[in-house]
Design a protein around this motif. Sequence first.
Motif: not given
Length: 600
Positions: A136, A138, A189, A208-210, A212, A226
């Motif tokens: 992925e 940024e 975003r 995949r950037r869950l 926090k 995903y």
Amino acid sequence: MQDGRYIGSNSALAEWIREKLDGIIREKGIAPACAAVCAEGSLLAAACAGTRGFEDSQAQVDDLYNVGSVSKIYVTAAVMKLTQEGKVLLDEPVQRYLPDWKLADERCRQITVRMLLNHSSGIPGTNLHDHLVPEEGEDLFTGKYRNTPAYWQTIKLRARPGIFSSYCNDGFDLASEIVEAVSGKPYIRWLREQITGPLGLPSVGVGRRLAKGYVKVSCNGQKPEYYNCFGAGAIHTTVPECAMFGSLFINSKGIVKQAYLDETRRPQGAAFLQGAYDAANYCLGWDSPYTRKRIPLGEGAVIKSGGTEQFTSYLLVSPARGLSLAISATNDGDVPWLEVLEDIGGEALKVSGNIRKEDNGAKSNGKRAALVRKPPHDGAGSRTAESNCGEREISGTSEFGSGKKSMPLEIPGRYSGLAYGSNSVYRFSVQENTLYTDTLGKSGVWKRAEELSGFRWDEKGFAKGEHDRITAEEYEGNIYYIRWGVAFCQKNSGYPSPGALWPRLAGACFTAEGGKDIFSKICLECINEENVLIFTTDHEEYPVIPLICDPRKENETCLISETTRDGIVFRLEQEGDQFRLCMGTDKYRAPLCLSPMTNS
């Protein structure tokens, strides 16, 4: 009241939901399930049951679920906010916002933003490369990970833009690209900054950037999934936050003007067939108004379903009752999750006192409820098709099977013969006032389709039981077969010649060149007596693919069905002295050398 398995202002309802889900999970052996109820914009109750699937730990209410096509409501809200701001106009062409976007079909210039949201664009349906690759960047721009220019330039429309609504995932990915083009930011975003963030919904995301502190659940023994279809079906969220998002359409809290969100709930699908009410009932993003009779949600209620390989999800919103209901569960077992959500909604109405006396008989109107829209195929053989239209009354049922109805002489000819969907071939026949149907399998084997057979003529069509009917409508010389409001196949007045190239390949199989192709093998089984090219694949959802030769380019094919979803076309490409069968950006090796192609 808060606990890892249930939360909300009404602890009794939350515990009731938890016990109901727990009983289902014990019976079916599935991994997690979670449901939530919001009333007047606040979380009334939410509960989960089961384990997290990829591990044996107890599922929590703040775990993440893939909500599949419920994602379409998120991108619809995004488009409506930009519409409110004057940055997007619903009835302007897509190319106004994406000037470099084009298809292998000049009619794409007629596609408007509204057509993307009500499924009437004519775009065939779904790019099957829908899983997000491990790498992925940024910024998760839709066009980078999903439908690239190379993909779009291979796509041909199934129908003229704006004439018929047929479920289309790719259209909503395109809508998310419009959000990106107008805002200058990755869709997800912008969504988090402008809509879900201000609503207080931090779990909403893709990839995949869950967020926090959150954990994503899965089916038993499987890794979390995903997806890259950010606008169409890749959103993950907690189920309570999904229900809270649904409340936006009841009270927008100034994030989007209410009139713009109300517009999304208005049926505005396109249909040139009188009986195709499934198409006509599409709203913007929403599947349809809620017209089932199991719970009294009042006028203006809408439904959206979502399905992925691992999850089934539903979102029900009722402005009249001030309720937003959400559920998501893994697909380890066969559970009618919409009915479960309706049961939860019924209990919530009792608890909140928001059920009127005149509504008390709504659950027992004697009709079988329609189910919800998610057909992997053409939708003819299963009442679990993702349509939420109410049942249409069938008159004359007292004489079903009696043989008293006389059938006009032209009816057998109208109904009999071969008809084609996106991934099915049907053979209809009429014998002694009864309609029978066979479907074509691999190797040219016909099999009786029992669910589509045994329908008796009743003057308005062929009916079975009290509410099930198949009708055949004519439009511009073609015959369209309709069941449960879905036009599931068609019979054309004629088909073009297969040209000189495709007949030479009849019986040939093409093999995948790489490990990422959708199919491992594609075969041109035959060219039938109607000049239709019959392809077969090793994919369970596309066992048979009927196509016709493109009369403009004999090395390309076109779809037959104008009304069914998820169509695939193939083309032959020449690279040196080698020929390959291509689907989108996938290429399959030809079994033999051919002389150079020429375009007719």
